[in-house]
Design a protein around this motif. Sequence first.
Motif, PDB file in Angstrom:
ATOM      1  N   UNK A 171      -1.201  -6.132   4.849  1.00 52.41           N
ATOM      2  CA  UNK A 171      -1.528  -7.511   5.199  1.00 52.41           C
ATOM      3  C   UNK A 171      -2.643  -7.518   6.241  1.00 52.41           C
ATOM      4  N   UNK A 172      -3.351  -8.630   6.418  1.00 54.89           N
ATOM      5  CA  UNK A 172      -4.431  -8.650   7.417  1.00 54.89           C
ATOM      6  C   UNK A 172      -3.980  -8.289   8.828  1.00 54.89           C
ATOM      7  N   UNK A 173      -2.730  -8.593   9.177  1.00 52.10           N
ATOM      8  CA  UNK A 173      -2.258  -8.238  10.521  1.00 52.10           C
ATOM      9  C   UNK A 173      -1.669  -6.833  10.590  1.00 52.10           C
ATOM     10  N   UNK A 174      -1.644  -6.130   9.448  1.00 48.48           N
ATOM     11  CA  UNK A 174      -1.189  -4.749   9.425  1.00 48.48           C
ATOM     12  C   UNK A 174       0.306  -4.555   9.516  1.00 48.48           C
ATOM     13  N   UNK A 175       1.084  -5.621   9.366  1.00 47.82           N
ATOM     14  CA  UNK A 175       2.529  -5.524   9.560  1.00 47.82           C
ATOM     15  C   UNK A 175       3.329  -5.386   8.268  1.00 47.82           C
ATOM     16  N   UNK A 176       2.733  -5.718   7.135  1.00 48.89           N
ATOM     17  CA  UNK A 176       3.437  -5.610   5.855  1.00 48.89           C
ATOM     18  C   UNK A 176       2.519  -4.981   4.819  1.00 48.89           C
ATOM     19  N   UNK A 177       3.135  -4.534   3.719  1.00 52.30           N
ATOM     20  CA  UNK A 177       2.434  -3.855   2.629  1.00 52.30           C
ATOM     21  C   UNK A 177       2.898  -4.477   1.318  1.00 52.30           C
ATOM     22  N   UNK A 178       1.962  -4.718   0.401  1.00 58.44           N
ATOM     23  CA  UNK A 178       2.316  -5.205  -0.933  1.00 58.44           C
ATOM     24  C   UNK A 178       2.010  -4.111  -1.948  1.00 58.44           C
ATOM     25  N   UNK A 179       2.933  -3.899  -2.892  1.00 60.74           N
ATOM     26  CA  UNK A 179       2.737  -2.893  -3.935  1.00 60.74           C
ATOM     27  C   UNK A 179       2.915  -3.535  -5.300  1.00 60.74           C
ATOM     28  N   UNK A 180       2.263  -2.944  -6.303  1.00 61.32           N
ATOM     29  CA  UNK A 180       2.315  -3.437  -7.682  1.00 61.32           C
ATOM     30  C   UNK A 180       2.745  -2.297  -8.584  1.00 61.32           C
ATOM     31  N   UNK A 181       3.596  -2.591  -9.569  1.00 62.41           N
ATOM     32  CA  UNK A 181       4.211  -1.521 -10.357  1.00 62.41           C
ATOM     33  C   UNK A 181       4.266  -1.859 -11.840  1.00 62.41           C
ATOM     34  N   UNK A 182       4.374  -0.797 -12.638  1.00 61.94           N
ATOM     35  CA  UNK A 182       4.590  -0.967 -14.071  1.00 61.94           C
ATOM     36  C   UNK A 182       6.036  -1.338 -14.390  1.00 61.94           C
ATOM     37  N   UNK A 183       6.881  -1.531 -13.363  1.00 60.66           N
ATOM     38  CA  UNK A 183       8.206  -2.102 -13.612  1.00 60.66           C
ATOM     39  C   UNK A 183       8.142  -3.631 -13.657  1.00 60.66           C
ATOM     40  N   UNK A 184       6.909  -4.170 -13.702  1.00 63.02           N
ATOM     41  CA  UNK A 184       6.618  -5.604 -13.854  1.00 63.02           C
ATOM     42  C   UNK A 184       6.788  -6.403 -12.563  1.00 63.02           C
ATOM     43  N   UNK A 185       7.011  -5.735 -11.442  1.00 65.86           N
ATOM     44  CA  UNK A 185       7.251  -6.453 -10.192  1.00 65.86           C
ATOM     45  C   UNK A 185       6.230  -6.082  -9.120  1.00 65.86           C
ATOM     46  N   UNK A 186       6.180  -6.931  -8.093  1.00 63.79           N
ATOM     47  CA  UNK A 186       5.542  -6.616  -6.824  1.00 63.79           C
ATOM     48  C   UNK A 186       6.658  -6.491  -5.796  1.00 63.79           C
ATOM     49  N   UNK A 187       6.389  -5.726  -4.749  1.00 64.44           N
ATOM     50  CA  UNK A 187       7.335  -5.634  -3.645  1.00 64.44           C
ATOM     51  C   UNK A 187       6.581  -5.751  -2.326  1.00 64.44           C
ATOM     52  N   UNK A 188       7.172  -6.523  -1.419  1.00 59.08           N
ATOM     53  CA  UNK A 188       6.652  -6.675  -0.066  1.00 59.08           C
ATOM     54  C   UNK A 188       7.512  -5.835   0.868  1.00 59.08           C
ATOM     55  N   UNK A 189       6.859  -5.000   1.688  1.00 57.50           N
ATOM     56  CA  UNK A 189       7.558  -4.029   2.526  1.00 57.50           C
ATOM     57  C   UNK A 189       7.156  -4.203   3.987  1.00 57.50           C
ATOM     58  N   UNK A 190       8.072  -3.836   4.889  1.00 53.47           N
ATOM     59  CA  UNK A 190       7.652  -3.659   6.274  1.00 53.47           C
ATOM     60  C   UNK A 190       7.227  -2.207   6.475  1.00 53.47           C
ATOM     61  N   UNK A 191       6.772  -1.882   7.658  1.00 54.06           N
ATOM     62  CA  UNK A 191       6.207  -0.552   7.895  1.00 54.06           C
ATOM     63  C   UNK A 191       7.264   0.540   7.992  1.00 54.06           C
ATOM     64  N   UNK A 192       8.533   0.156   8.001  1.00 52.80           N
ATOM     65  CA  UNK A 192       9.624   1.129   8.003  1.00 52.80           C
ATOM     66  C   UNK A 192      10.120   1.452   6.597  1.00 52.80           C
ATOM     67  N   UNK A 193       9.462   0.868   5.580  1.00 51.49           N
ATOM     68  CA  UNK A 193       9.849   1.134   4.201  1.00 51.49           C
ATOM     69  C   UNK A 193      10.964   0.249   3.693  1.00 51.49           C
ATOM     70  N   UNK A 194      11.279  -0.825   4.417  1.00 57.13           N
ATOM     71  CA  UNK A 194      12.298  -1.770   3.968  1.00 57.13           C
ATOM     72  C   UNK A 194      11.656  -2.815   3.061  1.00 57.13           C
ATOM     73  N   UNK A 195      12.238  -3.024   1.880  1.00 57.84           N
ATOM     74  CA  UNK A 195      11.735  -4.041   0.957  1.00 57.84           C
ATOM     75  C   UNK A 195      12.182  -5.417   1.437  1.00 57.84           C
TER      76      UNK A 195
END
Length: 216
Positions: free
Chosen positions: A1-25
């Motif tokens: 994210x622009x503030x560096x606090x979260x991460x977005x991922x895209x997958x062939x399981x048809x979903x996106x996931x939003x994560x914190x920096x500790x790896x929690x979905x």
Amino acid sequence: SPDGQTIISASHDNTLKLWNLNGQCLHTFTGHSIGVQSANFSPDGQTIISTSHDNTLKLWNLNGQCLHTFTRHSTGVRSTNFSPDGQTIISTSGDNTPELWNLNGQCLHTFTGHSSWVRSINFSPNGQTIISTSWDNTLKLWDVNGQCLHTFTGHLSMAQSANFSPNGQTIISASWDNTLKLWNLNGQCLHTFTGHSNLVQSANFSPDGQTIISAS
């Protein structure tokens, strides 16, 4: 994210996931019917745009609610990015034509000129021009109305990605000819970077514009 606090991922399981920096979905985004190709935050970090092999883009809020589905591409959508002001979105597809959209999913302009799959697309830092790469071995520089300003030729195989330098004055491209190329805005190749022994997938500038990272 622009503030560096979260991460977005895209997958062939048809979903996106939003994560914190500790790896929690934090949230799972469901709605695409086939594998998700890419996802990016808006400049203000409040929305996310995704692309999929289901031929659509989707705009989401941070809670995983789909705000709009963008339908016009005739094949899988490869990549997408917000404009620097966050008011428009550019996308690429295997249908050879980038599309410029507003945030309501209305197509504003179709960019025609590439003769093969458009692999990547990015806005310049000032948002006034757009660079695209294609499997027709070229890059194209466009204005935001879909007019091609310059075609960059020199790669001997498919052009995979391109990014502007932070000051917007040069462009770095990566190609399946195993090289990177540095260009000025008129399409003149300033340097060819050799050293990879296989296909180069991506390249980008450091924030200060003084170094370049490539992946092969």
